[in-house]
Design a protein around this motif. Structure first.
Motif, PDB file in Angstrom:
ATOM      1  N   ALA A  68      45.696  38.767  44.512  1.00  0.00           N
ATOM      2  CA  ALA A  68      46.845  38.833  45.417  1.00  0.00           C
ATOM      3  C   ALA A  68      47.523  40.195  45.337  1.00  0.00           C
ATOM      4  CB  ALA A  68      47.845  37.732  45.067  1.00  0.00           C
ATOM      5  N   LEU A  69      47.661  40.739  44.113  1.00  0.00           N
ATOM      6  CA  LEU A  69      48.288  42.047  43.946  1.00  0.00           C
ATOM      7  C   LEU A  69      47.435  43.130  44.609  1.00  0.00           C
ATOM      8  CD1 LEU A  69      50.630  43.613  42.701  1.00  0.00           C
ATOM      9  CD2 LEU A  69      49.288  43.827  40.605  1.00  0.00           C
ATOM     10  N   GLN A  70      46.091  43.017  44.478  1.00  0.00           N
ATOM     11  CA  GLN A  70      45.194  43.997  45.089  1.00  0.00           C
ATOM     12  C   GLN A  70      45.284  43.929  46.612  1.00  0.00           C
ATOM     13  OE1 GLN A  70      41.192  43.918  43.572  1.00  0.00           O
ATOM     14  NE2 GLN A  70      40.347  45.093  45.267  1.00  0.00           N
ATOM     15  N   LEU A  71      45.326  42.740  47.167  1.00  0.00           N
ATOM     16  CA  LEU A  71      45.439  42.585  48.627  1.00  0.00           C
ATOM     17  C   LEU A  71      46.758  43.154  49.149  1.00  0.00           C
ATOM     18  CD1 LEU A  71      44.013  38.978  49.121  1.00  0.00           C
ATOM     19  CD2 LEU A  71      42.932  41.142  49.770  1.00  0.00           C
ATOM     20  N   TYR A  72      47.807  42.981  48.372  1.00  0.00           N
ATOM     21  CA  TYR A  72      49.113  43.496  48.817  1.00  0.00           C
ATOM     22  C   TYR A  72      49.144  45.021  48.778  1.00  0.00           C
ATOM     23  CZ  TYR A  72      54.119  44.420  49.006  1.00  0.00           C
ATOM     24  OH  TYR A  72      55.363  44.909  49.347  1.00  0.00           O
ATOM     25  N   GLU A  73      48.638  45.594  47.644  1.00  0.00           N
ATOM     26  CA  GLU A  73      48.720  47.043  47.487  1.00  0.00           C
ATOM     27  C   GLU A  73      47.700  47.776  48.365  1.00  0.00           C
ATOM     28  OE1 GLU A  73      48.230  47.591  43.311  1.00  0.00           O
ATOM     29  OE2 GLU A  73      50.366  47.180  42.866  1.00  0.00           O
ATOM     30  N   GLN A  74      46.524  47.150  48.607  1.00  0.00           N
ATOM     31  CA  GLN A  74      45.474  47.832  49.369  1.00  0.00           C
ATOM     32  C   GLN A  74      45.606  47.597  50.868  1.00  0.00           C
ATOM     33  OE1 GLN A  74      41.584  47.087  47.798  1.00  0.00           O
ATOM     34  NE2 GLN A  74      40.503  48.176  49.430  1.00  0.00           N
ATOM     35  N   PHE A  75      45.933  46.361  51.254  1.00  0.00           N
ATOM     36  CA  PHE A  75      45.977  46.026  52.678  1.00  0.00           C
ATOM     37  C   PHE A  75      47.356  45.580  53.162  1.00  0.00           C
ATOM     38  CE2 PHE A  75      41.634  44.737  51.203  1.00  0.00           C
ATOM     39  CZ  PHE A  75      40.956  45.804  51.747  1.00  0.00           C
ATOM     40  N   ASN A  76      48.306  45.477  52.231  1.00  0.00           N
ATOM     41  CA  ASN A  76      49.657  44.987  52.576  1.00  0.00           C
ATOM     42  C   ASN A  76      49.590  43.618  53.257  1.00  0.00           C
ATOM     43  OD1 ASN A  76      52.445  45.079  52.636  1.00  0.00           O
ATOM     44  ND2 ASN A  76      52.516  46.073  54.636  1.00  0.00           N
ATOM     45  N   LEU A  77      48.761  42.720  52.680  1.00  0.00           N
ATOM     46  CA  LEU A  77      48.591  41.390  53.251  1.00  0.00           C
ATOM     47  C   LEU A  77      49.465  40.382  52.505  1.00  0.00           C
ATOM     48  CD1 LEU A  77      44.734  41.168  53.817  1.00  0.00           C
ATOM     49  CD2 LEU A  77      46.528  41.353  55.561  1.00  0.00           C
ATOM     50  N   PRO A  78      50.081  39.453  53.220  1.00  0.00           N
ATOM     51  CA  PRO A  78      50.883  38.415  52.569  1.00  0.00           C
ATOM     52  C   PRO A  78      49.993  37.315  51.992  1.00  0.00           C
ATOM     53  CG  PRO A  78      50.972  38.127  54.933  1.00  0.00           C
ATOM     54  CD  PRO A  78      50.196  39.395  54.700  1.00  0.00           C
ATOM     55  N   VAL A  79      50.223  36.978  50.721  1.00  0.00           N
ATOM     56  CA  VAL A  79      49.444  35.934  50.044  1.00  0.00           C
ATOM     57  C   VAL A  79      50.388  34.793  49.666  1.00  0.00           C
ATOM     58  CG1 VAL A  79      48.042  35.353  48.026  1.00  0.00           C
ATOM     59  CG2 VAL A  79      47.767  37.581  49.149  1.00  0.00           C
ATOM     60  N   GLU A  88      58.033  26.889  35.925  1.00  0.00           N
ATOM     61  CA  GLU A  88      58.569  28.245  35.790  1.00  0.00           C
ATOM     62  C   GLU A  88      57.438  29.272  35.681  1.00  0.00           C
ATOM     63  OE1 GLU A  88      61.404  31.207  35.547  1.00  0.00           O
ATOM     64  OE2 GLU A  88      61.635  29.084  36.039  1.00  0.00           O
ATOM     65  N   ARG A  89      56.331  28.885  35.057  1.00  0.00           N
ATOM     66  CA  ARG A  89      55.200  29.810  34.914  1.00  0.00           C
ATOM     67  C   ARG A  89      54.651  30.228  36.279  1.00  0.00           C
ATOM     68  NH1 ARG A  89      49.735  28.724  34.195  1.00  0.00           N
ATOM     69  NH2 ARG A  89      50.215  26.505  34.079  1.00  0.00           N
ATOM     70  N   LEU A  90      54.535  29.277  37.206  1.00  0.00           N
ATOM     71  CA  LEU A  90      54.039  29.603  38.544  1.00  0.00           C
ATOM     72  C   LEU A  90      55.002  30.552  39.264  1.00  0.00           C
ATOM     73  CD1 LEU A  90      52.019  29.258  40.801  1.00  0.00           C
ATOM     74  CD2 LEU A  90      53.215  27.160  41.493  1.00  0.00           C
ATOM     75  N   TYR A  91      56.265  30.344  39.073  1.00  0.00           N
ATOM     76  CA  TYR A  91      57.254  31.229  39.716  1.00  0.00           C
ATOM     77  C   TYR A  91      57.072  32.668  39.234  1.00  0.00           C
ATOM     78  CZ  TYR A  91      61.729  33.384  40.838  1.00  0.00           C
ATOM     79  OH  TYR A  91      62.713  34.239  41.282  1.00  0.00           O
ATOM     80  N   ARG A  92      56.850  32.844  37.916  1.00  0.00           N
ATOM     81  CA  ARG A  92      56.663  34.191  37.375  1.00  0.00           C
ATOM     82  C   ARG A  92      55.373  34.822  37.916  1.00  0.00           C
ATOM     83  NH1 ARG A  92      58.410  31.687  32.519  1.00  0.00           N
ATOM     84  NH2 ARG A  92      56.265  31.619  31.747  1.00  0.00           N
ATOM     85  N   ILE A  93      54.343  33.998  38.071  1.00  0.00           N
ATOM     86  CA  ILE A  93      53.082  34.501  38.626  1.00  0.00           C
ATOM     87  C   ILE A  93      53.294  35.022  40.043  1.00  0.00           C
ATOM     88  CG2 ILE A  93      50.799  33.784  39.437  1.00  0.00           C
ATOM     89  CD1 ILE A  93      50.654  31.926  37.006  1.00  0.00           C
ATOM     90  N   VAL A  94      54.036  34.283  40.853  1.00  0.00           N
ATOM     91  CA  VAL A  94      54.312  34.685  42.237  1.00  0.00           C
ATOM     92  C   VAL A  94      55.025  36.029  42.269  1.00  0.00           C
ATOM     93  CG1 VAL A  94      55.661  34.121  44.283  1.00  0.00           C
ATOM     94  CG2 VAL A  94      54.330  32.349  43.153  1.00  0.00           C
ATOM     95  N   VAL A  95      56.028  36.195  41.408  1.00  0.00           N
ATOM     96  CA  VAL A  95      56.811  37.435  41.390  1.00  0.00           C
ATOM     97  C   VAL A  95      55.943  38.612  40.955  1.00  0.00           C
ATOM     98  CG1 VAL A  95      58.757  38.610  40.309  1.00  0.00           C
ATOM     99  CG2 VAL A  95      58.980  36.219  41.004  1.00  0.00           C
ATOM    100  N   GLU A  96      55.172  38.422  39.864  1.00  0.00           N
ATOM    101  CA  GLU A  96      54.365  39.526  39.331  1.00  0.00           C
ATOM    102  C   GLU A  96      53.245  39.917  40.287  1.00  0.00           C
ATOM    103  OE1 GLU A  96      53.088  38.001  35.616  1.00  0.00           O
ATOM    104  OE2 GLU A  96      55.059  38.206  34.636  1.00  0.00           O
ATOM    105  N   ALA A  97      52.695  38.967  41.031  1.00  0.00           N
ATOM    106  CA  ALA A  97      51.593  39.248  41.950  1.00  0.00           C
ATOM    107  C   ALA A  97      52.089  39.702  43.319  1.00  0.00           C
ATOM    108  CB  ALA A  97      50.713  38.009  42.099  1.00  0.00           C
ATOM    109  N   LYS A  98      53.398  39.787  43.496  1.00  0.00           N
ATOM    110  CA  LYS A  98      54.004  40.181  44.774  1.00  0.00           C
ATOM    111  C   LYS A  98      53.554  39.264  45.903  1.00  0.00           C
ATOM    112  CE  LYS A  98      54.609  45.039  43.543  1.00  0.00           C
ATOM    113  NZ  LYS A  98      54.362  46.455  43.904  1.00  0.00           N
ATOM    114  N   ALA A  99      53.331  37.990  45.545  1.00  0.00           N
ATOM    115  CA  ALA A  99      52.978  37.001  46.553  1.00  0.00           C
ATOM    116  C   ALA A  99      54.217  36.639  47.372  1.00  0.00           C
ATOM    117  CB  ALA A  99      52.392  35.758  45.893  1.00  0.00           C
TER     118      ALA A  99
END
Length: 693
Positions: A68-79, A88-99
């Motif tokens: 997801a992070l690669q798709l955002y940084e390379q193609f600016n795609l929403p995931v 809470e763990r899933l929430y942190r994953i979403v934030v870190e992956a810029k989903a």
């Protein structure tokens, strides 16, 4: 709008479910990817609008967050993550992956629809924002920044008009020359050469590709602050470097000014708090001057106030002094040097308008102007309405102080706060004087009130005595007849020749007459003496007893008294008070009828009861209340009787009795005669059980 969606999930059943839900929402699924690598490749080939991706993949090198992070940084795609976990763990994953968010398996259709729409619109907004930022940055660089390009040898090959303006050199004179000797200050030239060498050796440079703040040099050798960005590029295998240079001299000056102003604002706020938080005026002013002096690093500060400098000659003394030499503040009255007096007179018109004055001053004898030995002064007036009542004077060294924008306004505001403190002190003194005067007036009013109370009590007592005299005359008349019968019967009993029958008859006459006298006297005492019982009575009993006492009196005067009784009840008045009400109102009616000479005088008395009140209604056919007292008849000493015939307290006493019992008295004229109606609250059962019957 139909969205193009790519689904990445290594569980076929879950992927098929997602596809059905997406297509049911009228969107297109362009591909199903079972690995993250496949998902990244598909997105590079055919850009979807949105990617729905599982978090965990069993056989992929990349997991969902990394992909997801690669798709955002390379193609600016929403995931949007699709996961079976929700913590809470899933929430942190979403934030870190810029989903763009997550939905929980199995997803609800409305939740999926909302997530797709929000993600698409957010991504569209980000695209527009990035485009606008890029356009803005390009326009800014082309119009405001100097652009200088050098080759691998460090010689200038491009020098745009903005660079000519900033560095003060013509393009023609710098092309082909070493940039290091044109715009780089001597202290940075070695670092510049080392940076070029490092780049050609490693391909890296510490300042490349980012903006830094550094110093540059103008044609005359002036060193000034700039913002610098350097980017390398290659043309036909040759390396060039373009520097974007922005002169930030003004910005740095503004930043310094803002810092200075913020420091002054903070100090002024603390100084104002010192004025407001201390109840001692002297200590508050001294603390204020100390804070201000330390904040602005003044040479000295003084303040004086309390004089109208427009209408009064300037002859005040300095009230408070702060000295920068020893950072001390004191309330030390000192004379104002003549040079300062002349300065104030010179700028009096400006100061009277509330405007500060910045000026220089030279003292003939600096030793006599302890706090004003500085040459650079700011005079800050406080006051209003074309006058100023004091000055805050700030002195600085032997050179003119440079003030940043807005600083004089801050200092003027502080001067106003000091003036407010002076005004509050004057107001407090005036209030204290007013308080003393008010206390004296209150004491005098209390004395007069006590005298009035005593006078009123005396008049009320006289009114009661007058009524008592009248009542006593009627009582004497009432018992005169039975007393005569007693005397006659007693004389007959003294006769020697009297038979037993005559003796018994005369004895019975004496006994009956004595009982009559006792009854009359007892009811009289009951009507004028306070009851020892609870404050209740039977309304009908009071009416009957009153008629027994005074009925014949009215009959002898030719006044027709008619009583009407519609029920009976126990009211919240004792017997004496209720009897007093009837006596006052009936005697008022009697006097009005006799004074007016009514041919067939009539007084009607009626009582009635409801669930809340006992009612007494008295009306006559006399002249009624006179117009001049119709609105004030309840006030004390108001009467329409002739001089010497009444005190004007009868109705006033009735009103006091009724109101103290929580009742209501209404009066007026009805069919030409006076009409008074009284409502007294019915007593509760417990009080009624122990009340007077």
């Amino acid at each position: 709008m139909r969205y193009r969606v790519l689904i990445a999930d290594d569980e076929p059943a879950s992927a098929r479910l997602l596809r059905r839900l997406v297509e049911k929402l009228n969107h297109d699924v362009i591909a199903l990817a079972s690995t993250t690598t496949e998902a990244v490749e598909l997105c590079g080939l055919d850009r979807p609008d949105i990617v729905l991706m599982d978090v965990t993949f069993k056989s992929s090198e990349l997991q969902g967050p990394e992909a997801a992070l690669q798709l955002y940084e390379q193609f600016n795609l929403p995931v949007i993550f699709v996961s079976a976990i929700d913590d809470e763990r899933l929430y942190r994953i979403v934030v870190e992956a810029k989903a763009y968010g997550y939905i929980v398996k199995p997803p609800e259709p409305h939740q999926l629809r909302l997530s797709l729409e929000l993600s698409y619109h957010r991504n569209s907004l980000e695209h527009r924002l990035h485009s606008s930022q890029a356009q803005f940055a390009a326009a800014l660089r082309s119009s405001l920044d100097a652009v200088v390009t050098i080759n691998a040898e460090g010689n200038i090959v491009e020098f745009n008009p903005a660079a000519e303006s900033i560095f003060g050199r013509q393009r023609s004179e710098v092309i082909g020359r070493s940039m290091s000797h044109i715009i780089i200050p001597p202290k940075y030239r070695t670092l510049h050469a080392e940076g070029l060498a490092r780049y050609f050796a490693t391909g890296e440079g510490p300042v490349l590709g980012r903006r830094i703040e550094i110093e540059a040099m103008r044609h005359d050798g002036e060193v000034f602050p700039v913002e610098l960005a350097i980017n390398p590029f290659t043309v036909d295998g040759r390396v060039f470097f373009t520097a974007y240079v922005r002169d930030i001299t003004e910005r740095k000056a503004v930043e310094q000014s803002i810092k200075q102003r913020d420091r002054l604002l903070s100090g002024a706020a603390r100084a104002t708090d010192a004025l407001l938080q201390s109840s001692d005026f002297d200590s508050a002013i001294q603390r204020t001057l100390s804070i201000l002096g330390e904040t602005i690093e003044a040479g000295s500060i003084c303040v004086f106030g309390g004089v109208d400098y427009v209408n009064t000659p300037v002859s005040a003394q300095i009230d408070y002094i702060w000295s920068g030499k020893d950072s001390s503040t004191a309330a030390r009255p000192a004379g104002i040097p003549p040079e300062l007096l002349q300065l104030i007179e010179t700028h009096r018109a400006t100061l009277a308008k509330g405007a500060p004055v910045e000026t220089d001053i030279v003292f003939a004898d600096p030793d006599q102007s302890e706090c004003l030995s500085c040459l650079s002064l700011m005079l800050l007036p406080f006051g209003m309405n074309d006058s100023f009542t004091g000055l805050l004077i700030i002195g600085f060294g032997d050179s003119v102080k440079s003030w940043a924008s807005g600083e004089s306004e801050i200092l003027q505001s502080l001067a106003g706060s000091i003036g407010g403190a002076y005004a509050r002190r004057r107001t407090l003194e005036e209030l204290q004087e007013s308080r003393r005067s008010l206390q004296e007036k209150v004491a005098a009013l209390k004395q007069r009130e006590e005298e009035l109370r005593q006078t009123t009590a005396l008049l009320v007592r006289r009114e009661k005595l007058a009524n008592l005299g009248s009542i006593a005359g009627m009582i004497a008349h009432e018992i005169n007849s039975p007393l005569g019968a007693i005397i006659n019967s007693a004389e007959r009993l003294k006769a020697e020749e009297i038979d037993a029958e005559a003796r018994e008859r005369n004895t019975n006459l004496i006994l009956k007459a004595g009982i009559r006298c006792k009854s009359v006297v007892g009811k009289f005492l009951l009507s004028v003496r306070p009851s020892a019982e609870k404050n209740v009575c039977r309304l009908g009993v009071v009416l009957e007893d009153w008629f027994e006492l005074y009925g014949k009196h009215f009959e002898h005067l030719g006044i027709d008294v008619r009583a009407h009784r519609d029920g009976d009840c126990t009211i919240g008045l004792d017997y004496t008070e209720c009897s007093q009400i009837l006596t006052n109102l009936m005697f008022n009616a009697r006097d009005a009828l006799l004074d007016a000479g009514v041919k067939q005088p009539l007084v009607e008395v009626s009582i009635s009861c409801d669930r809340q009140y006992g009612r007494i209604d008295i009306r006559d056919n006399g002249p009624g209340f006179a117009n001049n007292i119709l609105t004030s008849a309840l006030d004390p000493f108001v009467t329409s009787k002739g001089e010497g015939k009444g005190t004007g307290l009868g109705l006033f006493i009735v009103q006091n009795i009724v109101s103290s019992a929580g009742g209501v008295l209404q009066y007026g004229n009805l069919n030409g005669g006076a009409h008074v109606e009284i409502h007294i609250p019915i007593a509760d059962e417990q009080a009624a059980a122990g009340g007077t019957e």
